[in-house]
Scaffold this motif. Sequence first.
Motif, PDB file in Angstrom:
ATOM      1  N   LEU A  95       0.832  -1.212   0.000  1.00 52.81           N
ATOM      2  CA  LEU A  95       0.000   0.000   0.000  1.00 52.81           C
ATOM      3  C   LEU A  95       0.864   1.257   0.000  1.00 52.81           C
ATOM      4  CD1 LEU A  95      -2.732  -0.994   2.649  1.00 52.81           C
ATOM      5  CD2 LEU A  95      -3.114  -0.631   0.185  1.00 52.81           C
ATOM      6  N   PHE A  96       1.863   1.285   0.871  1.00 54.18           N
ATOM      7  CA  PHE A  96       2.726   2.468   0.946  1.00 54.18           C
ATOM      8  C   PHE A  96       3.455   2.693  -0.379  1.00 54.18           C
ATOM      9  CE2 PHE A  96       2.283   2.387   5.594  1.00 54.18           C
ATOM     10  CZ  PHE A  96       2.301   3.735   5.888  1.00 54.18           C
ATOM     11  N   ALA A  97       3.986   1.610  -0.945  1.00 53.12           N
ATOM     12  CA  ALA A  97       4.743   1.763  -2.202  1.00 53.12           C
ATOM     13  C   ALA A  97       3.827   2.220  -3.324  1.00 53.12           C
ATOM     14  CB  ALA A  97       5.430   0.445  -2.567  1.00 53.12           C
ATOM     15  N   ARG A  98       2.707   1.559  -3.470  1.00 53.71           N
ATOM     16  CA  ARG A  98       1.824   1.851  -4.615  1.00 53.71           C
ATOM     17  C   ARG A  98       1.145   3.209  -4.469  1.00 53.71           C
ATOM     18  NH1 ARG A  98       4.484  -1.114  -8.014  1.00 53.71           N
ATOM     19  NH2 ARG A  98       3.855  -3.281  -8.229  1.00 53.71           N
ATOM     20  N   GLN A  99       0.802   3.569  -3.230  1.00 52.67           N
ATOM     21  CA  GLN A  99       0.160   4.893  -3.060  1.00 52.67           C
ATOM     22  C   GLN A  99       1.129   6.028  -3.363  1.00 52.67           C
ATOM     23  OE1 GLN A  99      -1.794   5.610   0.704  1.00 52.67           O
ATOM     24  NE2 GLN A  99      -3.705   4.748  -0.058  1.00 52.67           N
ATOM     25  N   THR A 100       2.420   5.761  -3.251  1.00 53.23           N
ATOM     26  CA  THR A 100       3.410   6.815  -3.500  1.00 53.23           C
ATOM     27  C   THR A 100       4.075   6.634  -4.865  1.00 53.23           C
ATOM     28  OG1 THR A 100       5.049   5.517  -2.266  1.00 53.23           O
ATOM     29  CG2 THR A 100       3.875   7.235  -1.046  1.00 53.23           C
TER      30      THR A 100
ATOM     31  N   SER B 135      -8.168  -5.186  10.302  1.00 53.71           N
ATOM     32  CA  SER B 135      -7.066  -4.956  11.251  1.00 53.71           C
ATOM     33  C   SER B 135      -6.399  -3.608  10.991  1.00 53.71           C
ATOM     34  CB  SER B 135      -6.039  -6.092  11.171  1.00 53.71           C
ATOM     35  OG  SER B 135      -5.140  -5.887  10.096  1.00 53.71           O
ATOM     36  N   LEU B 136      -6.583  -3.078   9.789  1.00 53.53           N
ATOM     37  CA  LEU B 136      -6.007  -1.766   9.457  1.00 53.53           C
ATOM     38  C   LEU B 136      -7.034  -0.645   9.666  1.00 53.53           C
ATOM     39  CD1 LEU B 136      -4.139  -2.772   6.149  1.00 53.53           C
ATOM     40  CD2 LEU B 136      -3.191  -2.592   8.454  1.00 53.53           C
ATOM     41  N   GLY B 137      -8.236  -1.028  10.078  1.00 50.71           N
ATOM     42  CA  GLY B 137      -9.250  -0.023  10.386  1.00 50.71           C
ATOM     43  C   GLY B 137     -10.303   0.159   9.309  1.00 50.71           C
ATOM     44  N   TYR B 138     -10.404  -0.775   8.353  1.00 51.36           N
ATOM     45  CA  TYR B 138     -11.360  -0.636   7.240  1.00 51.36           C
ATOM     46  C   TYR B 138     -12.331  -1.810   7.238  1.00 51.36           C
ATOM     47  CZ  TYR B 138      -8.035   2.873   6.083  1.00 51.36           C
ATOM     48  OH  TYR B 138      -7.220   3.967   6.184  1.00 51.36           O
ATOM     49  N   VAL B 139     -13.578  -1.516   7.452  1.00 52.74           N
ATOM     50  CA  VAL B 139     -14.588  -2.567   7.538  1.00 52.74           C
ATOM     51  C   VAL B 139     -15.275  -2.692   6.173  1.00 52.74           C
ATOM     52  CG1 VAL B 139     -16.711  -3.307   8.707  1.00 52.74           C
ATOM     53  CG2 VAL B 139     -14.905  -2.137   9.992  1.00 52.74           C
ATOM     54  N   GLY B 140     -15.523  -3.934   5.779  1.00 51.23           N
ATOM     55  CA  GLY B 140     -16.259  -4.171   4.535  1.00 51.23           C
ATOM     56  C   GLY B 140     -15.428  -3.981   3.279  1.00 51.23           C
ATOM     57  N   VAL B 141     -14.123  -4.088   3.392  1.00 50.23           N
ATOM     58  CA  VAL B 141     -13.241  -3.968   2.223  1.00 50.23           C
ATOM     59  C   VAL B 141     -12.657  -5.343   1.944  1.00 50.23           C
ATOM     60  CG1 VAL B 141     -11.064  -2.991   1.388  1.00 50.23           C
ATOM     61  CG2 VAL B 141     -12.652  -1.566   2.689  1.00 50.23           C
ATOM     62  N   SER B 142     -12.923  -5.891   0.741  1.00 51.13           N
ATOM     63  CA  SER B 142     -12.501  -7.271   0.529  1.00 51.13           C
ATOM     64  C   SER B 142     -11.516  -7.441  -0.622  1.00 51.13           C
ATOM     65  CB  SER B 142     -13.730  -8.156   0.297  1.00 51.13           C
ATOM     66  OG  SER B 142     -14.443  -7.687  -0.827  1.00 51.13           O
ATOM     67  N   SER B 143     -10.951  -6.336  -1.141  1.00 49.23           N
ATOM     68  CA  SER B 143      -9.874  -6.496  -2.128  1.00 49.23           C
ATOM     69  C   SER B 143      -8.782  -5.479  -1.837  1.00 49.23           C
ATOM     70  CB  SER B 143     -10.394  -6.302  -3.556  1.00 49.23           C
ATOM     71  OG  SER B 143     -10.472  -4.923  -3.864  1.00 49.23           O
ATOM     72  N   VAL B 144      -7.554  -5.866  -2.187  1.00 42.70           N
ATOM     73  CA  VAL B 144      -6.443  -4.953  -1.890  1.00 42.70           C
ATOM     74  C   VAL B 144      -6.516  -3.695  -2.767  1.00 42.70           C
ATOM     75  CG1 VAL B 144      -4.881  -6.668  -0.893  1.00 42.70           C
ATOM     76  CG2 VAL B 144      -4.827  -6.243  -3.365  1.00 42.70           C
TER      77      VAL B 144
ATOM     78  N   GLU C 211      -9.278  -2.086  -3.535  1.00 39.97           N
ATOM     79  CA  GLU C 211     -10.190  -1.196  -2.810  1.00 39.97           C
ATOM     80  C   GLU C 211      -9.463  -0.552  -1.623  1.00 39.97           C
ATOM     81  OE1 GLU C 211     -13.530  -3.885  -2.277  1.00 39.97           O
ATOM     82  OE2 GLU C 211     -14.503  -2.309  -1.091  1.00 39.97           O
ATOM     83  N   LEU C 212      -8.666  -1.366  -0.967  1.00 38.20           N
ATOM     84  CA  LEU C 212      -7.903  -0.876   0.184  1.00 38.20           C
ATOM     85  C   LEU C 212      -6.919   0.210  -0.262  1.00 38.20           C
ATOM     86  CD1 LEU C 212      -7.686  -1.412   3.215  1.00 38.20           C
ATOM     87  CD2 LEU C 212      -6.042  -3.246   2.707  1.00 38.20           C
ATOM     88  N   LEU C 213      -6.358   0.014  -1.435  1.00 38.82           N
ATOM     89  CA  LEU C 213      -5.397   0.986  -1.976  1.00 38.82           C
ATOM     90  C   LEU C 213      -6.058   2.361  -2.119  1.00 38.82           C
ATOM     91  CD1 LEU C 213      -2.530   1.350  -3.136  1.00 38.82           C
ATOM     92  CD2 LEU C 213      -3.432   0.654  -5.371  1.00 38.82           C
ATOM     93  N   GLU C 214      -7.330   2.345  -2.506  1.00 35.03           N
ATOM     94  CA  GLU C 214      -8.037   3.623  -2.651  1.00 35.03           C
ATOM     95  C   GLU C 214      -8.372   4.252  -1.301  1.00 35.03           C
ATOM     96  OE1 GLU C 214     -11.364   2.892  -5.328  1.00 35.03           O
ATOM     97  OE2 GLU C 214      -9.836   2.060  -6.695  1.00 35.03           O
ATOM     98  N   GLU C 215      -8.631   3.407  -0.316  1.00 35.52           N
ATOM     99  CA  GLU C 215      -9.129   3.935   0.959  1.00 35.52           C
ATOM    100  C   GLU C 215      -8.060   4.162   2.014  1.00 35.52           C
ATOM    101  OE1 GLU C 215     -12.607   2.424   2.668  1.00 35.52           O
ATOM    102  OE2 GLU C 215     -13.582   2.018   0.749  1.00 35.52           O
TER     103      GLU C 215
ATOM    104  N   ASP D 234      -5.455   5.280   4.508  1.00 40.66           N
ATOM    105  CA  ASP D 234      -4.869   6.564   4.902  1.00 40.66           C
ATOM    106  C   ASP D 234      -3.819   6.286   5.977  1.00 40.66           C
ATOM    107  OD1 ASP D 234      -4.191   9.011   5.894  1.00 40.66           O
ATOM    108  OD2 ASP D 234      -6.227   9.581   6.496  1.00 40.66           O
ATOM    109  N   PRO D 235      -2.530   6.421   5.623  1.00 42.22           N
ATOM    110  CA  PRO D 235      -1.455   6.067   6.559  1.00 42.22           C
ATOM    111  C   PRO D 235      -1.578   6.777   7.896  1.00 42.22           C
ATOM    112  CG  PRO D 235      -0.544   6.648   4.410  1.00 42.22           C
ATOM    113  CD  PRO D 235      -2.012   6.917   4.330  1.00 42.22           C
TER     114      PRO D 235
END
Length: 312
Positions: free
Chosen positions: A32-37, A276-285, A287-291, A293-294
């Motif tokens: 996530l950190f690498a791809r978001q940056t 575990s990262l604080g995002y409920v109802g997210v089932s693909s990485v 989607e997580l990449l979009e949401e 927030d470090p």
Amino acid sequence: MSAFQAPAGRYAPSPSGDLHFGNLRTAVLAWLFARQTGRNFYLRVEDIDSERSSAESAQRQIEDLQMLGLDFDPPVMYQHDRGDAYADALSRLDTYECYCTRRDIREAASAPHAQPGMYPGTCRDLSEEQRAFRRSELHAEGRLPAIRLRAHVKEWTVRDFYQGEYTGPVDDVILKRGGRIDQAQAGDWAYNLAVVVDDGYQGVDQVVRGDDLLFSAPAQAYLADRLGLTVPVYIHVPLVVGPEGRRLAKRDGAVTLREMLAGKSVEDVVSQIAESLGYVGVSSVQELLEEFDPAQLSREPWLWTPQQPEGF
Ligand code: GLU
């Protein structure tokens, strides 16, 4: 020419068993950190510990990470191919032979997660005569000396995304472990040297990993500085802990991806990581990449509970 390109992040597991939930969570965070940056993202197989690593384990780890939906930029790098680069780096550092016993070395050095005692410098200032004597003693036992860095500082400061400036002690870390004379491979390269040389070679300027390795960052940054390499920004992330409050381990139950998949789907596991990262109802990485927030990531360890409800 390096096949690798800065700026890059990486995930660098040791292939000594299947990745567990904590490893997978850290891998997702590194991605996530690498791809978001906008960075490249490399997978590096840290298999310098020849006794504990296996090619099968590396392959399974790669498959597991891909199953979660993580993508890596090619090629996958294996540390067992990198001996020449480590030898070259060693020749450019101020080093000395260390004749301490295996036990002393184990205590003082270099397993990634064992916080070492500071090396007391026993072999640092020996005379040439003393060295010749200790070397021949070791040879008589069929052993070779280890090689240590002669550190010229007592501490070093790194920048960590979550910790800010972090200053920690630097000691004469092991760069190459002592081996047995009768073995073709005369001692394994040490984690601290390999990780620094490889991050430099791969253009890694963002190191995301578990915060149990924070203590090793000052010595690694110092080594990078000595070798003229860019010192990465560190992002040490909280660990997943088991019911006893210790770093999650296999003994904590069904913690590997393959074990978890016995009772749930890949999407369920990704949801569990996202939760575990604080995002409920997210089932693909993706989607997580979009949401993700470090700044919102909890700094507390995540407590693993063995009986997660089905499919949350
Ligand atoms: N290979 C190390 C491990 O498995 C990680 C090294 C790092 O990320 O710097 O824990």
